[in-house]
Design a protein around this motif. Structure first.
Motif, PDB file in Angstrom:
ATOM      1  N   ILE A  51       0.692  -1.234  -0.078  1.00  0.00           N
ATOM      2  CA  ILE A  51      -0.152  -0.016  -0.067  1.00  0.00           C
ATOM      3  C   ILE A  51       0.906   1.395   0.174  1.00  0.00           C
ATOM      4  O   ILE A  51       0.698   2.172  -0.593  1.00  0.00           O
ATOM      5  CB  ILE A  51      -1.039   0.071   1.085  1.00  0.00           C
ATOM      6  N   LYS A  52       1.999   1.364   1.066  1.00  0.00           N
ATOM      7  CA  LYS A  52       2.895   2.450   0.790  1.00  0.00           C
ATOM      8  C   LYS A  52       3.591   2.659  -0.776  1.00  0.00           C
ATOM      9  O   LYS A  52       3.462   3.990  -1.158  1.00  0.00           O
ATOM     10  CB  LYS A  52       3.884   2.019   1.664  1.00  0.00           C
ATOM     11  N   GLN A  53       3.836   1.539  -1.488  1.00  0.00           N
ATOM     12  CA  GLN A  53       4.188   1.688  -2.695  1.00  0.00           C
ATOM     13  C   GLN A  53       3.322   2.014  -3.601  1.00  0.00           C
ATOM     14  O   GLN A  53       3.399   3.030  -4.513  1.00  0.00           O
ATOM     15  CB  GLN A  53       4.679   0.219  -3.338  1.00  0.00           C
ATOM     16  N   ILE A  54       2.113   1.748  -3.284  1.00  0.00           N
ATOM     17  CA  ILE A  54       0.883   2.146  -4.297  1.00  0.00           C
ATOM     18  C   ILE A  54       0.832   3.453  -4.081  1.00  0.00           C
ATOM     19  O   ILE A  54       0.502   4.525  -5.076  1.00  0.00           O
ATOM     20  CB  ILE A  54      -0.325   1.253  -3.894  1.00  0.00           C
ATOM     21  N   LYS A  55       0.785   3.851  -2.919  1.00  0.00           N
ATOM     22  CA  LYS A  55       0.697   5.429  -2.717  1.00  0.00           C
ATOM     23  C   LYS A  55       1.558   6.409  -3.323  1.00  0.00           C
ATOM     24  O   LYS A  55       1.237   7.626  -3.698  1.00  0.00           O
ATOM     25  CB  LYS A  55       0.697   5.717  -1.084  1.00  0.00           C
ATOM     26  N   LYS A  56       2.750   5.888  -3.672  1.00  0.00           N
ATOM     27  CA  LYS A  56       3.896   6.585  -4.470  1.00  0.00           C
ATOM     28  C   LYS A  56       3.822   6.347  -6.074  1.00  0.00           C
ATOM     29  O   LYS A  56       4.298   6.588  -6.806  1.00  0.00           O
ATOM     30  CB  LYS A  56       5.124   5.860  -3.997  1.00  0.00           C
ATOM     31  N   GLY A  57       2.546   5.512  -6.385  1.00  0.00           N
ATOM     32  CA  GLY A  57       2.121   5.350  -7.846  1.00  0.00           C
ATOM     33  C   GLY A  57       2.577   4.139  -8.310  1.00  0.00           C
ATOM     34  O   GLY A  57       2.505   4.039  -9.433  1.00  0.00           O
ATOM     35  N   ASP A  58       2.991   2.976  -7.641  1.00  0.00           N
ATOM     36  CA  ASP A  58       3.720   1.883  -8.142  1.00  0.00           C
ATOM     37  C   ASP A  58       2.524   0.831  -8.470  1.00  0.00           C
ATOM     38  O   ASP A  58       2.026   0.347  -7.750  1.00  0.00           O
ATOM     39  CB  ASP A  58       4.355   1.198  -6.870  1.00  0.00           C
ATOM     40  N   GLN A  59       2.269   0.755  -9.849  1.00  0.00           N
ATOM     41  CA  GLN A  59       1.442  -0.157 -10.236  1.00  0.00           C
ATOM     42  C   GLN A  59       1.560  -1.516 -10.290  1.00  0.00           C
ATOM     43  O   GLN A  59       0.717  -2.307 -10.129  1.00  0.00           O
ATOM     44  CB  GLN A  59       1.187   0.397 -11.683  1.00  0.00           C
TER      45      GLN A  59
END
Lengths: 82, 187
Positions: B9-17
């Protein structure tokens, strides 16, 4: 059937793991001597088993790829600019 | 919450698809199943599950880590299902009927290639009957039954997902189960 009405409530609570131990004892005792309630309880358990038996469908093969393809691009851009 | 999910989720918040793709893989069957049991056909189930994931991605910043991620995701998907059911209320029964025949069509298609063992056919027909009865339930009972028995969630989780008091969830499960018992007792 002259059963105490709360028996049915107890059965439902039992199925929801929500029955007080004291009431569970009452229910068990009643089921031991009442065939009608036994049959009802059996039907309830069967119903649950039937519903659960249908829990086996899966998302289509390409599902994840098509979700990713539909994601908005802007969000990615914004985060790159940070 | 699961440490791996938290990290993703942390990665997704940075835009990691790619991280998001992992999350989709993890929960896709659950959301698809939810949609299928709530709406009655695979096409709508896919549609709703996809939309739920896209909304989750777009709104990921509003997800608070103190909640369980799956609860949040279920909440999005369940709300989408409920909205759709409410919108198409007029052809409610028609839909249930179509869903009921889905297995039969599937059966006739398969049977032209290879005969199915009788037991499997019976199983398929039984599942269609059960699915049909679930779809006949009013939406408020259907949601709790599907979340409870198909998704196997706890009463507390269901209460969070639907934003309903625990007591209401219990009453609805009791009524939904009772309605299904009456319909399925002779199956």
């Amino acid at each position: 059937m002259n059963c105490p009405e709360e028996m049915i409530v107890y059965m439902h609570e039992y199925l929801d793991d929500d029955l007080e131990p004291e009431n569970e004892r009452v229910l068990r005792e009643h089921l031991g001597k009442c065939e009608d309630c036994q049959a009802l309880f059996h039907e309830m358990n069967k119903t649950v088993a039937l519903i659960q038996s249908t829990a086996n469908v899966h998302a289509p093969e390409n599902f994840t790829a098509s979700v990713i393809a539909k994601l908005p691009k802007e969000k990615k851009k914004i985060s790159f600019q940070r | 919450m699961d440490a791996l999910v938290k990290k993703r989720i942390k990665q997704i918040k940075k835009g990691d698809q790619d991280a998001f793709a992992e999350i989709v893989e993890l929960y896709k069957d659950k959301l698809f199943q939810l949609g299928y049991r709530m709406l009655g056909n695979r096409h709508e189930a896919e549609d709703i599950a996809q939309e739920a994931f896209i909304r989750a991605y777009v709104n990921i910043d509003s997800f608070k880590q103190e909640y369980k991620f799956s609860t949040w995701l279920y909440r999005i998907a369940t709300n989408l299902c409920i909205d759709r059911i409410r919108k198409k209320k007029p052809d409610y029964y028609l839909d249930a009927e179509v869903a009921g025949t889905e297995g039969l069509t599937l059966y006739s298609r398969i049977s032209s290639d290879m005969p199915l063992p009788e037991k499997e056919v019976e199983m398929m027909e039984l599942h269609e009957t059960i699915q049909g009865e679930i779809l006949k339930l009013p939406e408020k009972y259907r949601s709790v039954i599907v979340l409870r028995y198909i998704e196997e969630l706890s009463l507390n989780e269901i209460s969070e997902i639907l934003g309903l008091p625990l007591g209401t969830v219990k009453t609805r499960i009791h009524r939904g189960r009772e309605a299904l018992r009456k319909q399925l007792r002779h199956v």
